[in-house]
Design a protein around this motif. Sequence first.
Motif, PDB file in Angstrom:
ATOM      1  N   MET A  77     -10.309 -21.123   1.581  1.00 28.39           N
ATOM      2  CA  MET A  77      -9.650 -21.053   2.845  1.00 28.39           C
ATOM      3  C   MET A  77      -9.206 -22.440   3.251  1.00 28.39           C
ATOM      4  N   ALA A  78      -8.000 -22.504   3.766  1.00 23.48           N
ATOM      5  CA  ALA A  78      -7.460 -23.789   4.179  1.00 23.48           C
ATOM      6  C   ALA A  78      -7.393 -23.851   5.694  1.00 23.48           C
ATOM      7  N   VAL A  79      -7.732 -24.999   6.234  1.00 26.32           N
ATOM      8  CA  VAL A  79      -7.656 -25.214   7.668  1.00 26.32           C
ATOM      9  C   VAL A  79      -6.897 -26.501   7.896  1.00 26.32           C
ATOM     10  N   ASN A  80      -5.967 -26.474   8.814  1.00 26.52           N
ATOM     11  CA  ASN A  80      -5.217 -27.677   9.142  1.00 26.52           C
ATOM     12  C   ASN A  80      -6.111 -28.593   9.969  1.00 26.52           C
ATOM     13  N   PRO A  81      -6.393 -29.816   9.501  1.00 32.00           N
ATOM     14  CA  PRO A  81      -7.287 -30.708  10.243  1.00 32.00           C
ATOM     15  C   PRO A  81      -6.695 -31.176  11.564  1.00 32.00           C
ATOM     16  N   GLU A  82      -5.396 -30.969  11.782  1.00 31.19           N
ATOM     17  CA  GLU A  82      -4.770 -31.415  13.022  1.00 31.19           C
ATOM     18  C   GLU A  82      -4.901 -30.379  14.140  1.00 31.19           C
ATOM     19  N   THR A  83      -5.377 -29.183  13.836  1.00 30.90           N
ATOM     20  CA  THR A  83      -5.548 -28.164  14.863  1.00 30.90           C
ATOM     21  C   THR A  83      -6.823 -28.461  15.636  1.00 30.90           C
ATOM     22  N   ILE A 134      -9.840  -3.437  -4.194  1.00 33.56           N
ATOM     23  CA  ILE A 134      -9.899  -4.796  -3.664  1.00 33.56           C
ATOM     24  C   ILE A 134      -9.037  -4.819  -2.406  1.00 33.56           C
ATOM     25  N   VAL A 135      -9.609  -5.285  -1.321  1.00 33.94           N
ATOM     26  CA  VAL A 135      -8.869  -5.431  -0.072  1.00 33.94           C
ATOM     27  C   VAL A 135      -8.725  -6.930   0.179  1.00 33.94           C
ATOM     28  N   GLU A 136      -7.484  -7.382   0.303  1.00 31.56           N
ATOM     29  CA  GLU A 136      -7.209  -8.799   0.535  1.00 31.56           C
ATOM     30  C   GLU A 136      -6.405  -8.957   1.815  1.00 31.56           C
ATOM     31  N   VAL A 137      -6.729  -9.990   2.570  1.00 32.54           N
ATOM     32  CA  VAL A 137      -5.985 -10.323   3.774  1.00 32.54           C
ATOM     33  C   VAL A 137      -5.666 -11.808   3.719  1.00 32.54           C
ATOM     34  N   GLU A 138      -4.430 -12.124   4.054  1.00 40.21           N
ATOM     35  CA  GLU A 138      -4.004 -13.514   4.120  1.00 40.21           C
ATOM     36  C   GLU A 138      -3.349 -13.743   5.473  1.00 40.21           C
ATOM     37  N   VAL A 139      -3.740 -14.816   6.149  1.00 35.01           N
ATOM     38  CA  VAL A 139      -3.135 -15.215   7.420  1.00 35.01           C
ATOM     39  C   VAL A 139      -2.510 -16.582   7.191  1.00 35.01           C
ATOM     40  N   ARG A 140      -1.186 -16.667   7.442  1.00 37.33           N
ATOM     41  CA  ARG A 140      -0.453 -17.902   7.161  1.00 37.33           C
ATOM     42  C   ARG A 140       0.261 -18.411   8.406  1.00 37.33           C
ATOM     43  N   GLN A 168       3.238 -24.776   9.752  1.00 40.31           N
ATOM     44  CA  GLN A 168       2.312 -25.857   9.394  1.00 40.31           C
ATOM     45  C   GLN A 168       1.900 -25.814   7.931  1.00 40.31           C
ATOM     46  N   ARG A 169       2.380 -24.786   7.218  1.00 42.73           N
ATOM     47  CA  ARG A 169       2.054 -24.613   5.796  1.00 42.73           C
ATOM     48  C   ARG A 169       0.545 -24.583   5.549  1.00 42.73           C
ATOM     49  N   THR A 170      -0.127 -23.794   6.375  1.00 43.42           N
ATOM     50  CA  THR A 170      -1.569 -23.602   6.217  1.00 43.42           C
ATOM     51  C   THR A 170      -1.849 -22.110   6.155  1.00 43.42           C
ATOM     52  N   GLY A 171      -3.033 -21.767   5.729  1.00 43.03           N
ATOM     53  CA  GLY A 171      -3.386 -20.357   5.672  1.00 43.03           C
ATOM     54  C   GLY A 171      -4.842 -20.175   5.308  1.00 43.03           C
ATOM     55  N   ALA A 172      -5.267 -18.923   5.388  1.00 39.81           N
ATOM     56  CA  ALA A 172      -6.632 -18.561   5.030  1.00 39.81           C
ATOM     57  C   ALA A 172      -6.612 -17.166   4.434  1.00 39.81           C
ATOM     58  N   GLU A 173      -7.549 -16.908   3.545  1.00 40.75           N
ATOM     59  CA  GLU A 173      -7.647 -15.603   2.903  1.00 40.75           C
ATOM     60  C   GLU A 173      -9.071 -15.071   3.028  1.00 40.75           C
ATOM     61  N   ALA A 174      -9.159 -13.746   3.026  1.00 42.05           N
ATOM     62  CA  ALA A 174     -10.453 -13.071   2.982  1.00 42.05           C
ATOM     63  C   ALA A 174     -10.300 -11.881   2.041  1.00 42.05           C
ATOM     64  N   ARG A 175     -11.390 -11.523   1.353  1.00 42.85           N
ATOM     65  CA  ARG A 175     -11.307 -10.497   0.312  1.00 42.85           C
ATOM     66  C   ARG A 175     -12.605  -9.710   0.256  1.00 42.85           C
ATOM     67  N   ALA A 176     -12.476  -8.412  -0.033  1.00 37.80           N
ATOM     68  CA  ALA A 176     -13.650  -7.563  -0.182  1.00 37.80           C
ATOM     69  C   ALA A 176     -13.388  -6.573  -1.317  1.00 37.80           C
ATOM     70  N   VAL A 177     -14.442  -6.154  -1.972  1.00 42.57           N
ATOM     71  CA  VAL A 177     -14.364  -5.102  -2.992  1.00 42.57           C
ATOM     72  C   VAL A 177     -15.111  -3.901  -2.438  1.00 42.57           C
ATOM     73  N   ILE A 178     -14.384  -2.781  -2.350  1.00 43.73           N
ATOM     74  CA  ILE A 178     -14.956  -1.553  -1.806  1.00 43.73           C
ATOM     75  C   ILE A 178     -15.157  -0.579  -2.962  1.00 43.73           C
ATOM     76  N   THR A 179     -16.392  -0.162  -3.161  1.00 43.60           N
ATOM     77  CA  THR A 179     -16.704   0.779  -4.246  1.00 43.60           C
ATOM     78  C   THR A 179     -16.642   2.210  -3.724  1.00 43.60           C
ATOM     79  N   PRO A 180     -16.303   3.138  -4.587  1.00 45.84           N
ATOM     80  CA  PRO A 180     -16.226   4.540  -4.151  1.00 45.84           C
ATOM     81  C   PRO A 180     -17.607   5.057  -3.748  1.00 45.84           C
ATOM     82  N   PRO A 181     -17.641   5.966  -2.777  1.00 44.51           N
ATOM     83  CA  PRO A 181     -18.942   6.519  -2.382  1.00 44.51           C
ATOM     84  C   PRO A 181     -19.527   7.359  -3.519  1.00 44.51           C
ATOM     85  N   GLU A 182     -20.821   7.417  -3.582  1.00 46.88           N
ATOM     86  CA  GLU A 182     -21.475   8.175  -4.648  1.00 46.88           C
ATOM     87  C   GLU A 182     -21.668   9.612  -4.273  1.00 46.88           C
TER      88      GLU A 182
END
Length: 95
Positions: free
Chosen positions: A1-7, A71-77, A81-95
């Motif tokens: 994940m990237a964070v702009n140090p100027e924020t 796989i569920v991925e989210v990106e916020v850009r 400012q050319r910055t962004g952050a990502e988050a990701r999860a793996v969801i398995t099928p119910p048994e």
Amino acid sequence: MAVNPETPPPHADELSEMAIEELDAACGLRWNEMKAVTPWGDAYEGMAPSGRTVEIERRYLWAHEPAGAVIVEVEVRDPAQRTGAEARAVITPPE
């Protein structure tokens, strides 16, 4: 994940926070709903808590491991400012 140090605080890590919140929402689908939209992605404009305009992208992809998972991925850009952050999860099928 990237964070702009100027924020300045309290929003220094707002893109990461937004990515995690969006990931929680994206993972909130029931398994049958999630399976029905995979593979799929969508991008839209949103507003960060600091008031700046950001791009939010969600992706639902089939995972190679474990078999049958999504796989569920989210990106916020911030294109300005050319910055962004990502988050990701793996969801398995119910048994």
